[in-house]
Design a protein around this motif. Structure first.
Motif, PDB file in Angstrom:
ATOM      1  N   MET A 149       0.848  -1.192   0.000  1.00 33.41           N
ATOM      2  CA  MET A 149       0.000   0.000   0.000  1.00 33.41           C
ATOM      3  C   MET A 149       0.881   1.239   0.000  1.00 33.41           C
ATOM      4  O   MET A 149       1.764   1.374   0.848  1.00 33.41           O
ATOM      5  CB  MET A 149      -0.912   0.003   1.244  1.00 33.41           C
ATOM      6  CG  MET A 149      -1.850   1.206   1.310  1.00 33.41           C
ATOM      7  SD  MET A 149      -2.788   1.259   2.863  1.00 33.41           S
ATOM      8  CE  MET A 149      -3.733  -0.256   2.769  1.00 33.41           C
ATOM      9  N   THR A 177      -2.070   6.154  -0.707  1.00 33.69           N
ATOM     10  CA  THR A 177      -3.297   5.408  -0.395  1.00 33.69           C
ATOM     11  C   THR A 177      -3.638   5.579   1.083  1.00 33.69           C
ATOM     12  O   THR A 177      -4.804   5.782   1.450  1.00 33.69           O
ATOM     13  CB  THR A 177      -3.121   3.917  -0.717  1.00 33.69           C
ATOM     14  OG1 THR A 177      -2.792   3.780  -2.108  1.00 33.69           O
ATOM     15  CG2 THR A 177      -4.389   3.137  -0.413  1.00 33.69           C
ATOM     16  N   ASP A 194      -1.355   8.993  -7.998  1.00 33.31           N
ATOM     17  CA  ASP A 194      -1.482   9.534  -6.643  1.00 33.31           C
ATOM     18  C   ASP A 194      -1.608  11.055  -6.615  1.00 33.31           C
ATOM     19  O   ASP A 194      -1.756  11.656  -5.552  1.00 33.31           O
ATOM     20  CB  ASP A 194      -0.255   9.129  -5.803  1.00 33.31           C
ATOM     21  CG  ASP A 194      -0.182   7.626  -5.586  1.00 33.31           C
ATOM     22  OD1 ASP A 194      -1.238   7.014  -5.383  1.00 33.31           O
ATOM     23  OD2 ASP A 194       0.933   7.077  -5.623  1.00 33.31           O
TER      24      ASP A 194
END
Length: 227
Positions: free
Chosen positions: A1, A5, A73
């Protein structure tokens, strides 16, 4: 991860209408330190951008140098930045919450200040409003003036940096005492040490500029003593 996130998850926990500042009250555990550090840098960068009135492309690029942001992201990073810019809470409130979050860990708080200096100087300009902003943040963080001036001297090119200021030492100290301080700074700049303090791995590259500055300062001081 990825860390981004985890940042999105932290933001998702905010209640409707809750201030971004509330995130800092929830990220207290060791496992959350890297997320807390990233959010703190983004949030204070956004407040600093309001201080000098603009966000330049160079500052955005500098932020990407502190934190590697993958294309997928970018939305998460932008959301944190925009939440901070729009938040009615002032930067002093953010700084106090961040100080409470990291407690007496001044090493991590200095790391955070270094990230802010890196972003502020990205456009080769240091606005007086940015200086006032960073000075006040350092005061709230409990960073004394000598340490603040050491951080400032490594980044702000308003004069030839004094090597003693860069290392945060007094010229009256012996060479051996200064050597011990220099070695401690080098040791604290090791990537493993920085990650252990809670920096995301993406931000450890900040140590490269720090090492250049402190090694140059030590060499200059050693040369003066040898002369």
């Amino acid at each position: 991860m990825s860390i981004w996130t985890r940042i999105i998850e932290a933001l998702s926990a905010l209640a409707n209408g809750e201030s971004l500042a509330a995130v800092f009250d929830r990220l207290r555990g060791p496992r959350e330190r890297s997320v807390a550090f990233a959010i703190a840098v983004i949030a204070l960068s956004a407040k600093m951008a309001k201080a000098d009135g603009l966000v330049t492309r160079a500052e955005v690029t500098a932020f990407r140098e502190v934190f590697h942001i993958a294309p997928e992201d970018e939305a998460g990073a932008a959301r944190v930045f925009n939440l901070a810019r729009q938040d009615v809470a002032g930067y002093e409130e953010y700084a106090r919450r961040i100080k409470d979050m990291f407690g007496e860990d001044t090493g991590t708080l200095c790391d955070l200040m270094e990230g802010l200096f890196h972003i502020a100087l990205a456009d080769d300009s240091y606005h007086p409003a940015e200086d006032r902003f960073l000075s006040k943040v350092a005061e709230i963080f409990g960073i004394d003036d000598m340490r603040f001036q050491a951080l400032r001297a490594r980044y702000v090119p308003d004069a030839e940096p004094d090597p003693y200021t860069v290392l945060g030492v007094d010229p009256s100290m012996s060479l051996e005492e200064i050597r011990r301080v220099w070695r401690g700074l080098v040791r604290d700049s090791h990537p493993d040490r920085m990650v252990a303090r809670g920096l995301p791995a993406e931000a450890v590259k900040m140590s490269e500029k720090r090492l250049v500055a402190i090694n140059r300062a030590w060499e200059e001081i050693a040369d003066r003593h040898a002369a």
